[in-house]
Design an enzyme around this catalytic site. Structure first.
Site, PDB file in Angstrom:
ATOM      1  N   HIS C  57      26.636  22.410 -62.413  1.00 53.69           N
ATOM      2  CA  HIS C  57      26.281  23.647 -63.047  1.00 53.69           C
ATOM      3  C   HIS C  57      26.493  24.772 -62.175  1.00 53.69           C
ATOM      4  O   HIS C  57      26.334  25.765 -62.241  1.00 53.69           O
ATOM      5  CB  HIS C  57      24.734  23.430 -63.628  1.00 53.69           C
ATOM      6  CG  HIS C  57      24.436  22.579 -64.517  1.00 53.69           C
ATOM      7  ND1 HIS C  57      24.725  22.378 -65.582  1.00 53.69           N
ATOM      8  CD2 HIS C  57      23.417  21.838 -64.370  1.00 53.69           C
ATOM      9  CE1 HIS C  57      24.165  21.161 -66.239  1.00 53.69           C
ATOM     10  NE2 HIS C  57      23.099  21.036 -65.557  1.00 53.69           N
ATOM     11  N   HIS C 219      24.721  20.143 -70.288  1.00 52.62           N
ATOM     12  CA  HIS C 219      24.952  18.719 -69.930  1.00 52.62           C
ATOM     13  C   HIS C 219      26.277  18.041 -70.541  1.00 52.62           C
ATOM     14  O   HIS C 219      26.151  16.898 -70.484  1.00 52.62           O
ATOM     15  CB  HIS C 219      23.796  18.090 -69.760  1.00 52.62           C
ATOM     16  CG  HIS C 219      22.696  18.641 -68.809  1.00 52.62           C
ATOM     17  ND1 HIS C 219      21.902  19.465 -69.514  1.00 52.62           N
ATOM     18  CD2 HIS C 219      22.392  18.417 -67.792  1.00 52.62           C
ATOM     19  CE1 HIS C 219      20.994  19.816 -68.427  1.00 52.62           C
ATOM     20  NE2 HIS C 219      21.308  19.303 -67.459  1.00 52.62           N
TER      21      HIS C 219
END
Ligand SMILES: Nc1ncnc2c1ncn2[C@@H]1O[C@H](COP(=O)(O)OP(=O)(O)O)[C@@H](O)[C@H]1O
Ligand SMILES: Nc1ncnc2c1ncn2[C@@H]1O[C@H](COP(=O)(O)OP(=O)(O)O)[C@@H](O)[C@H]1O
Ligand SMILES: [Mg+2]
Ligand SMILES: [Mg+2]
Ligand SMILES: [Mg+2]
Ligand SMILES: [Mg+2]
Lengths: 218, 333, 333, 218
Positions: C57, C219
């Site tokens: 991320h 995700h």
């Protein structure tokens, strides 16, 4: 026929040019994708749309005025390498034609020469560098030959168009030495130069506008 | 091709409009013709910096308009240099009388359009100096090419020359600083994927699953050669070695190391490249005094990166450290 | 799958190592177990902020370690929450005695691992308060889900709580500020492509050329539903409308508008989305007082974006504006 | 046979578990890709590799010690949801076994119950939520039935393994209500829960380690 070409011809030339650029937009993009940055067709299409808008706004009174108007529109809307090169070409041609309402074979050949010289002056490319010069230089030579042989304006344009098309094809095997394609080195061989291809289309439009049967120069 | 756009033909207009809305505190956006100027420009007595080029390299150039960097940015169509009718009013809008520097990446299109614009601006009484950025070692600078391209190093030129202008240097002095950066920066890039120009709709080039393109520019044009996929460390050497070679970096020298993403590569991967690049520099005894890692000079959504090295001296380091406040680069204020 | 990596199993280690080298002025990187702490931590008397989560991320979370934001970040494997044996020493390393806030994105894995770590840190005598971020309106917060996920809004929580900690607020006060942000921020995202986890080697999901995935998390997990590709303006409405609905934004209210890239989308496209989002807010009479546009909470090289809206008040605006100096977010210093 | 299971069994169980996690790594990743985030196989494989390293460093003396060592390794190396859940399961099982060197059927059934209860305590999932609980709960019930019917430790494990495998299969049509798959809502139906699948593998390893013919529980 020894009658010259007038402003109607010039306007028709630009109109046909705009049509051809729209029709061949994707083809020119594809050529530019292979050895450049995929924008030539888009740039030319956008530029000639702007030419059409300007023509509609302020209809020119002479062939020279028509080409000057086109030069300004191309210069301000095409961008990239082609914008200033074509802009200069059309501007020099316009200057060569002056205020004459009626363009004979000699004036036409002179204008083509001025256009080509403008491209060379700006871009510094030589014959064989795989650029639009490879279409314009043979075109100018062919036009001069026809002129010397006594051909009329239509014949001059027909010869120029034909030679430009052949010239564009001759760029296929060349290794580029100017413009974006030169970064590819040897890998630029085997692809047609997009600017040479668009130049051939524009010169074909000039001949067609003068009454030379469309497509017969191919 | 899937893109977060409405119409391929309105991409630049809408994007720059959104940019202007998001950064209304820093910039003003002019439309028709389109260009971006620093809020409050012209800055009295300050030399102005103008850059521009095709769109698709964001944040370059508009993202660098602001205090300590550019005074105006002129975006062209995607991957198409802007035209004189944009460059001229942008130049006029930011000239305080102290003159304007055009920072031009070395591409035929950019050179020709800026050249024309500079001539005409000068005819209108504006002093214009052009600085050509040509940092790409992938291209041989020879009679047989259009010369080295301007790529990642451009952002370093803009930052450092911007700092010189902000401290009040003269037109000649700022141009000198910019040229000093150009002389001391080199870059080389790699692509793991092509990118898709919105109006073209298909990728600029296709790479097989095990191929990468070495020596790319920033316009989705193919590079110098294609090789089989390698690990990040090996790729890093392939990019950095010719850069260091060309710059002639010697042990003891101080450098700025800039790992630039092409737009579609995760930041985490850029740091993996940075790691190896810093190791290689350390092995050669060079000192990495300053760093920049991120997506600054991009090619739309292309995956890949470029590595730039700038040889530093105290002057350049001080100018690099000087405050900057732009949408995409900010520190010290 | 082509990535600028050496070995799928060393991605996080090497990336964080490179990150530490590039930002050695701001952070220290600990290895085995791996975590990142603010240079000079613990800061005497200051409440410390610790966050963490799966890697992939970036710049979240390590990119937000520094003055005015996080004191430590704990990276897990890609898309896998970190473990207590990382979180505990990170917590201990930054505790000045004033206590530690754990900022946890609401995922079962993150919650369980941070919960365990908090218990054990507390057993060691550290005061720990956990704040759960759950801003994703794509997920219904009901008995039938694990609750709303923590997504883009996390960066706003970290910035604003970080400013509260930096100005000297107590543990309870900082937690209160963070919870106030959580209550007032909502997010929704879209994917134009999946992403490929290095160890998996194949994309998390495949989208046809004319499909997009609405309501994604961060995700690479598929979203709530799949629809036919639309223009950017239409997509913007699809994301923003439920966000505004859920937040109940009314005319006259002030907001922060955050358009976040998922990693593989060009900045230029984010601005096209920003443009429409700002227009919609203006149409509703809301005032966009602050903006953030860029890749801050990403999913590797995924193409797409999320839109977050945070309801502002003078307090939150002042904390947002407070100086911050981290690798990925910096202003005022 | 009423002879109990010793530390050799526990070590063999963990060793076989590590082998199965490595062998089924990609399969578990694929299951997790469908309704999660593609990491379950990677996480379990990494975790059990760590278990093997720890086993090599400090060989345990009792079954309980072996499971405690595994719990610590899983907790610190698996991450994600599965790490704390399995960590808790193995820790509770270890606590249930205490320091006994020799585990009989009743102790074993108790340890399985403790493990399952630990998972439920941490994760708050109920039967039918499409989680690893759907493998563990039937396993615990089957183990208890065999115990009541007078079966030995091997039979207890064999029954647990078989029931866990059936339980994992029953997750296929379910809509997830816990964990990451719950975000998918109805779209989570039609896929096996990765944690239930790994649980079934781990319980199969327990039975195999106890001497129950490998694969016969399938
Ligand atoms: N130096 C030059 N002299 C003449 N023609 C050139 C030169 N450089 C480029 N060209 C022409 O310009 C064409 C490319 O135009 P275009 O794609 O519109 O611009 P750009 O290369 O900036 O994207 C080439 O195909 C070539 O014919
Ligand atoms: N609340 C819960 N209770 C029990 N098991 C759960 C719970 N949440 C998730 N799980 C289990 O964890 C598995 C996912 O593990 P893993 O993929 O390693 O973690 P993550 O979801 O964090 O990526 C699921 O398949 C499910 O069996
Ligand atoms: Mg081109
Ligand atoms: Mg171009
Ligand atoms: Mg995970
Ligand atoms: Mg998972």
């Amino acid at each position: 026929m020894t009658v010259g070409l007038g402003v109607e011809w010039a306007v028709e030339w630009l109109t046909l040019s705009a049509r051809l650029m729209a029709e061949h937009r994707e083809e020119l993009i594809a050529l530019d994708r292979a050895i450049g940055d995929s924008d030539h067709g888009e740039n030319m299409d956008r530029g000639f749309q702007a030419v059409m808008e300007k023509l509609a706004q302020t209809p020119p009174e002479t062939p020279g005025a028509a080409l000057k108007l086109a030069a300004m529109a191309l210069m301000s809307k095409v961008g990239g390498a082609a914008g200033p090169l074509y802009g200069t070409a059309y501007l020099r041609a316009a200057t060569a034609l002056g205020e004459n309402a009626d363009i004979d074979a000699a004036a036409l050949a002179g204008a083509l020469t001025a256009a080509r010289d403008g491209i060379v002056a700006r871009g510094k490319a030589e014959l064989g560098d795989k650029t639009m010069v490879d279409a314009w230089s043979p075109a100018v030579e062919a036009a001069d030959e026809v002129l010397v042989a006594g051909g009329d304006a239509v014949a001059v344009l027909a010869a120029a168009a034909e030679a430009a098309e052949v010239g564009a094809v001759t760029t296929d095997p060349l290794v580029a030495r100017k413009g974006r394609a030169s970064y590819l080195g040897e890998r630029s061989a085997g692809h047609r130069d997009p600017g040479a291809a668009s130049s051939a289309l524009l010169l074909r439009a000039a001949a067609t506008a003068a009454g030379f049967p469309e497509g017969s120069a191919e | 091709m899937k893109k977060l756009i409405n119409d391929p033909r309105s991409v630049v207009d809408e994007s720059v409009e959104g940019f202007g809305m998001a950064h209304a505190d820093l910039v003003d956006v002019h439309t028709d013709p389109i260009f971006v100027v620093r809020k409050g420009a012209p800055v009295a007595g300050k030399v102005a910096l103008v850059s521009g080029g095709g769109s698709g390299h964001e944040p370059l150039h508009a993202g660098f308009v602001g205090h300590g960097m550019l005074d105006a940015a002129v975006p062209g169509a995607v991957f198409t240099s802007p035209t004189p009718d944009q460059i001229i009013p942008a130049t006029a809008a930011v000239d305080s009388g102290a003159g304007v520097i055009h920072i031009v990446k070395n591409y035929t299109g950019d050179v020709l359009n800026f050249e024309t614009a500079a001539e005409m601006a000068q005819a209108e009484g504006i002093s214009v100096r052009s600085v050509l950025v040509n940092d790409d070692v992938a291209v041989e600078d020879s009679l047989y090419t259009a010369g080295r391209r301007g790529v990642g190093g451009t952002v370093l030129v803009e930052k450092i020359a911007g700092a010189a202008a902000e401290r009040g240097d003269s037109l000649e002095a700022v141009a000198g600083v910019a040229e000093g950066v150009v002389r001391n920066v080199r870059t080389m890039g790699v692509a793991l994927s092509g990118c898709t120009v919105p109006h073209a709709g298909v990728p600029s080039f296709e790479l097989a699953d095990d191929e990468i393109e070495i020596g790319i520019g920033i316009h989705g044009e193919p590079g110098r050669h294609r090789i089989a996929m390698e690990g990040a460390d090996a790729i890093t050497s392939r990019l950095l070695d010719p850069v260091l070679e060309d710059l002639g970096i010697k042990a003891g020298e101080e450098v700025l190391l800039f790992v630039n993403g092409m737009g579609g590569t995760p930041l985490s991967e850029l740091y993996i490249v940075y790691r190896r690049a810093a190791q290689i520099l350390a092995e050669r005894g060079a000192k990495v005094e300053r760093s920049l890692v991120g997506n600054y000079v991009t090619s739309l959504e292309m995956q890949g990166c470029s590595i730039s090295v700038l040889r530093l001296d105290d002057e350049l380091t001080a100018l690099w450290d000087a405050p900057v406040h732009t949408p995409a680069l900010r520190w010290g204020m």
